[in-house]
Design an enzyme around this catalytic site. Structure first.
Site, mmCIF file in Angstrom:
data_model
loop_
_atom_site.group_PDB
_atom_site.id
_atom_site.type_symbol
_atom_site.label_atom_id
_atom_site.label_comp_id
_atom_site.label_asym_id
_atom_site.label_seq_id
_atom_site.Cartn_x
_atom_site.Cartn_y
_atom_site.Cartn_z
ATOM 1 C CE LYS A 306 51.257 -106.991 -112.568
ATOM 2 N NZ LYS A 306 51.260 -106.833 -114.035
ATOM 3 N NE ARG A 380 56.426 -98.555 -119.164
ATOM 4 C CZ ARG A 380 55.606 -98.822 -120.175
ATOM 5 N NH1 ARG A 380 55.204 -97.840 -120.972
ATOM 6 N NH2 ARG A 380 55.182 -100.047 -120.391
#
Length: 527
Positions: A306, A380
């Site tokens: 990130k 996920r």
């Protein structure tokens, strides 16, 4: 049991850092009473009137002229709380409630709690004596006058605002500042005090769920690793009736093929965990609800790293898991007659030589494989394992997962509304309605079948990051693991964090979704 610890009793959570606030945060106590008490600081609601704010009731209660209220800026605008000096040397508050809707009462309670906290706390933080609310013996008490037409919805909203608006979490060497400890809600003549009191106590339990979820989210990640998060959840569950907690370690996960959790946690020196909270009350009827919460205790993005800006907020990336832990504890405290299981797959997503890579193929619990496209789509991956485990081993009737999953939901719905995806219309409506009753907004998003084919893999069974709208394709990916059960996916990437105070929310982790999950379980218990 290899690689697992079962918790059935526990002592209070011990701080790793002595400056870390006690968890759970202490909240204000609330009682409903029949009479206004002299000498106790008080607050009176101000409603919209035909020609401006209705100040007459407050003026009469405080024995002042309406001009005094006007001079201090008293307003009917929801979320305004104005202090005024009283003749006896104490202080009173005029609190705007607008037209008196539930959201306005929640906002009013939050504003009043912050005003009292500021009055009590700011002087203490500057090493001065804190200002009194009234008589010294009553400095931590407050009374609030309820309206003539008060009902349970009003009480619930007000208590949520009062209990949560003054919440604070700060790691500091300074002593804990004084706080508001008790609020007396003064019922109008003829009101059913017992019924309103029961409503207030239940609302405070809902507030406690939100506050604990905030505590867990706000705890810094140098303290909060997967072992701490799951262990704290298990420890807090220890003495609650009909609730057992089991923490599974990386050895247990590896033996049983939880490839998603292990892949995400593989780059960290602090290994992953899986927390299972099982609530099994005697005589429970109705469906078995399984709640799954994302427990990423810090997310660098892994190899797909990130940007530095905003990465510090990734300490809250386990907000879904925190909501599930808090919900299970509250469901048990309320004694709801419904079976509920909570699963929190927890890992740190770090960069190292052992981190998983884009292009890897990961085998989940149950054997389904995923082609990794972006290591920052880690939520996920861990949810898929836990959902597949629930379907295979827990015999659920309903599945609900909650996660700070996609930036797409922040773009679509902003920072105050959760995204709701569901394979079942009845379940979707139950979630939406539950949230509405407890002051949490959900907006149903479509599971667009046109994008389902994009989830299918080429190198593996499914793709982790298929092309198309990010929130929808993430939900479609998770659906692949649900076994066609009635299922709802709650994406809280927007409302799980707040940049500034509003209503009952304070800056930082918000605890969003915890109340909705409790209310959903209560709905199932009543069905």
């Amino acid at each position: 049991m290899s690689g697992a610890s079962v918790f059935r009793s526990a002592q209070p959570v011990r701080d790793v850092d002595p400056a870390l606030p006690a968890i759970p945060t202490a909240l204000v106590e609330v009682d409903v009473v029949r009479q206004w008490r002299d000498g106790v600081p008080g607050a009176v609601p101000v409603f919209d009137g035909e020609s401006g704010p209705g100040l007459a009731d407050a003026a009469e209660q405080f024995d002042v002229d309406a001009a005094v209220l006007e001079a201090v800026g008293a307003s009917a605008s929801a979320g305004t709380a104005r202090a005024l000096p009283l003749r006896d040397g104490g202080v009173g508050w005029a609190v705007g409630v607008g037209s008196g809707g539930a959201a306005q009462w929640r906002s009013a309670g939050g504003a009043l709690a912050r005003a009292v906290r500021e009055r009590l706390g700011e002087a203490a933080e500057s090493d001065e004596e804190p200002g009194d609310l009234g008589e010294a013996s009553d400095a931590d008490y407050l009374q609030v006058k309820l309206p003539a037409d008060v009902d349970g919805e009003t009480v619930t909203a007000l208590v949520l605002g009062l209990a949560l608006g003054g919440y604070r979490f700060r790691v500091s060497r300074r002593p804990v500042p004084p706080r508001l400890r008790k609020v007396l809600l003064v019922a109008p003549e003829g009101a059913d005090v017992a019924a309103l009191g029961a409503q207030a106590r239940r609302a405070r339990e809902l507030a406690a769920a939100t506050a604990l979820a905030r505590d867990l989210a706000n705890t810094p990640s140098n303290v909060k690793d997967p072992a701490w998060l799951t262990g704290t959840g298990a420890e807090l569950a220890g003495d609650l009736p009909d609730l057992t907690a089991t923490v599974r370690d990386e050895k247990w996960l590896a033996e049983r093929g939880f490839g998603g959790i292990l892949a995400v946690g593989g780059g960290s020196s602090r290994p992953p965990r899986l927390l299972e909270l099982a609530y099994r009350p005697k005589g429970a009827t109705g469906p078995h609800l399984v709640l799954v919460g994302k427990g990423i205790t810090f997310d660098t993005g892994g190899i797909s790293i990130k940007p530095a800006e905003g990465m510090h907020l990734m300490r809250t990336d386990m907000s879904g898991g925190g909501a599930v832990i808090a919900a299970l504890l509250t469901i048990a405290r309320l004694g709801l007659p419904v079976r509920v299981t909570g699963l929190v797959p927890s890992a740190e997503n770090h960069v190292s030589g052992s981190a998983y890579r884009p292009g890897d193929v990961v085998r989940h619990y149950g054997g389904k494989t995923t082609e990794v496209g972006n290591t920052d789509a880690e939520g996920r991956m861990v949810l898929a394992d836990a959902i597949a485990y629930a379907v295979d081993r827990l015999e659920p009737d309903l599945l609900v997962d909650v996660a700070t999953l996609t930036g797409a939901m922040k773009v679509a719905l902003g920072l105050r509304t959760g995204g709701l995806f569901a394979s079942d219309d009845e379940l979707a409506e139950k979630v939406r309605a539950a949230g509405a009753r407890v002051g949490e907004a959900w907006w149903r998003m479509p599971l667009v079948e046109d994008h389902a084919e994009a989830v299918k893999g080429e190198l593996a069974d499914v793709k982790q990051t298929p092309s198309g709208p990010g929130g929808i394709t993430a939900a479609l990916f998770l659906r692949e693991f649900t076994g066609d059960l009635p299922w709802a996916h709650l994406d809280i990437a927007g409302p799980a964090r707040a940049e500034k105070d509003h209503d009952e929310v304070v800056a930082g982790g918000t605890g969003f979704a915890a109340r909705s999950l409790v209310e959903l379980a209560a709905t199932l218990a009543d069905s």
